[in-house]
Design an enzyme around this catalytic site. Structure first.
Site, PDB file in Angstrom:
ATOM      1  N   LYS A 227       5.952   3.166  -3.514  1.00 55.13           N
ATOM      2  CA  LYS A 227       5.501   3.690  -4.808  1.00 55.13           C
ATOM      3  C   LYS A 227       4.962   5.119  -4.681  1.00 55.13           C
ATOM      4  CE  LYS A 227       4.939  -0.708  -7.181  1.00 55.13           C
ATOM      5  NZ  LYS A 227       4.053  -1.726  -7.780  1.00 55.13           N
ATOM      6  N   ARG A 261       4.001  -7.384  -1.154  1.00 55.69           N
ATOM      7  CA  ARG A 261       5.345  -7.329  -1.746  1.00 55.69           C
ATOM      8  C   ARG A 261       6.006  -6.036  -1.271  1.00 55.69           C
ATOM      9  NH1 ARG A 261       7.671  -5.035  -6.188  1.00 55.69           N
ATOM     10  NH2 ARG A 261       9.245  -6.229  -7.319  1.00 55.69           N
TER      11      ARG A 261
HETATM   12  C1  7PJ Z   1       5.195  -5.104  -8.744  1.00 55.87           C
HETATM   13  C2  7PJ Z   1       5.830  -6.234  -9.229  1.00 55.87           C
HETATM   14  C3  7PJ Z   1       3.866  -5.219  -8.225  1.00 55.87           C
HETATM   15  C4  7PJ Z   1       4.018  -7.572  -8.724  1.00 55.87           C
HETATM   16  C5  7PJ Z   1       7.131  -4.529  -9.453  1.00 55.87           C
HETATM   17  C6  7PJ Z   1       8.337  -1.635  -7.919  1.00 55.87           C
HETATM   18  C7  7PJ Z   1       8.169  -1.902  -9.365  1.00 55.87           C
HETATM   19  N1  7PJ Z   1       5.259  -7.469  -9.221  1.00 55.87           N
HETATM   20  N2  7PJ Z   1       7.048  -5.862  -9.684  1.00 55.87           N
HETATM   21  N3  7PJ Z   1       3.338  -6.484  -8.240  1.00 55.87           N
HETATM   22  N4  7PJ Z   1       6.029  -4.038  -8.881  1.00 55.87           N
HETATM   23  N5  7PJ Z   1       3.399  -8.767  -8.703  1.00 55.87           N
HETATM   24  O1  7PJ Z   1       8.524  -2.520  -7.084  1.00 55.87           O
HETATM   25  O2  7PJ Z   1       8.303  -0.418  -7.578  1.00 55.87           O
HETATM   26  O3  7PJ Z   1       3.202  -4.266  -7.808  1.00 55.87           O
HETATM   27  S1  7PJ Z   1       8.541  -3.578  -9.896  1.00 55.87           S
END
Ligand code: 7PJ
Length: 283
Positions: A227, A261
Site C-alpha cells: 500500500k 493479509r
Molecule cells: C484490505 C482488505 C485490508 C481487509 C483490501 C488492497 C486493497 N481487506 N481488502 N483489510 N485491503 N480486511 O489490498 O490494496 O486492508 S483491497
C-alpha cells in the site's frame, strides 16, 4: 487464559497458549489482475496462483472479486458472483482456510453455502442485510473500517482522533453483530489501512495495533501489503514494496496482530518464522 478466533473449519488461538500469526494470501479474481483472455483464463490464473501460495505456506486464502483500490468503480452482483464462486469451489478443499472479501450480502450468503471460513467485509457489515446473511453460520467475520467509499475515500480523510474514532466505529459494529446473536469468538477487527486515511493516520493506527485489540478484546487483521503507506516511507513504487510490506507486517505481529493479509506469501512466511523463533514475547 486462551482466546480463540472461530474460523469456520478452523480455530486460531490469538491470546495465550499456541498463538501463531497467520498469513492470509491475497487472491484477486478481478479482470484487471491478468491480461485479457476472458473467464476461463482468469479461473486458470487464480488456481495456479492459489497453488503457488499453498506451496509457500499460506494459512488463509482471501478471494476478492471487486477491486477496492482508491477510485475503483463498483462491480455488479452478477459479475462478482461469476468471478468469485468458481474459484471458491475450486480452492475450498485445497488445505488452507478460505476467506471471501465482499461487502455484498448476496455474495456472503453464496460464499457461506459454498463453505467459506471467513467473510472479510471492507464495509464492516453495514450494507442492509449483511448481518442477516452471516448470522447463522460459524465463519469468522472481519470487520474493517473504511471512511467514505472506494471512489471518494482518499479525497479528504478527516478524523477527530483517528485511533479513538476507529475504536468507536469497530466497537459499534461489533456490538451490532453481537446484538444479532453472533458469537464474539467469530469476530476479528481491522483498522483498514489506506481506506480513507492519510499516511499519518495509517501509521498512528499501525502503532496502535495492541491498543485496538485491548480496547475491543478482539483479534486483529492487518492489511498493508504494497500500500501507499509503504511507498511513503520507502520511496518505492508499488512493484518494489515487498521488503517494506514485510517490515510492516512484522510491526503489526510484534504488537499482537493475529493475521497479516499479504501479496508476498513466501517472504512473509519466512520472516514470521524467524521473527517468532527469535522473539522473547509470550503472547
Ligand atoms: C484490505 C482488505 C485490508 C481487509 C483490501 C488492497 C486493497 N481487506 N481488502 N483489510 N485491503 N480486511 O489490498 O490494496 O486492508 S483491497
Amino acid at each position: 487464559m486462551q482466546s480463540t478466533l472461530q474460523f469456520g473449519r478452523f480455530n486460531f488461538p490469538w491470546r495465550g497458549q499456541g498463538v501463531r500469526a497467520r498469513v492470509m494470501g491475497i487472491l484477486n479474481v478481478t479482470p484487471d489482475s491478468f491480461s485479457d483472455g476472458g473467464h476461463y483464463q482468469s479461473l486458470e490464473f487464480a488456481l495456479s496462483h492459489a497453488e503457488q501460495m499453498i506451496q509457500e505456506g499460506v494459512d488463509i486464502i482471501d478471494i476478492g472479486g471487486e477491486s477496492s483500490r482508491p477510485g475503483a468503480p463498483p462491480v455488479s452482483l452478477e459479475d462478482e458472483l461469476r468471478r468469485v464462486m468458481p474459484v471458491l469451489y475450486a480452492v475450498r478443499d485445497m488445505g488452507p482456510a478460505i476467506s471471501v472479501d465482499t461487502y455484498k450480502p448476496q455474495v456472503m450468503r453464496e460464499a457461506i453455502i459454498a463453505g467459506a471460513d471467513m467473510i472479510n467485509d471492507i464495509n464492516g457489515f453495514r450494507a442492509p442485510g449483511a448481518i442477516e446473511a452471516v448470522k447463522d453460520s460459524d465463519c469468522a467475520l472481519c470487520i474493517m473500517h473504511m471512511q467514505s467509499d472506494p471512489q471518494h475515500m482518499q479525497l479528504a480523510p478527516l478524523y477527530t482522533n483517528v485511533v479513538e474514532d476507529i475504536i468507536n466505529f469497530l466497537r459499534e459494529r461489533a456490538e451490532a453483530l453481537m446484538a444479532a446473536g453472533i458469537d464474539p469468538r467469530r469476530l476479528c477487527i481491522d483498522p483498514g489501512f489506506g481506506f480513507g486515511k492519510t499516511v499519518e493516520h495509517n501509521y498512528a493506527l499501525l502503532k496502535a495495533t495492541a491498543r485496538l485489540m485491548n480496547a475491543l478484546n478482539l483479534p486483529l487483521l492487518a492489511g498493508l501489503s504494497r500500500k501507499s503507506m509503504v511507498g511513503a516511507v520507502t520511496g518505492k513504487p508499488v512493484e518494489q514494496r515487498m521488503a517494506g510490506s514485510v517490515g510492516g507486517a512484522l510491526a503489526a505481529v510484534a504488537q499482537g496482530a493475529l493475521i497479516v493479509r499479504v501479496h508476498d506469501v513466501a517472504e512473509t512466511v519466512d520472516a514470521l518464522k524467524v521473527f517468532q523463533a527469535g522473539s522473547p514475547l509470550q503472547r
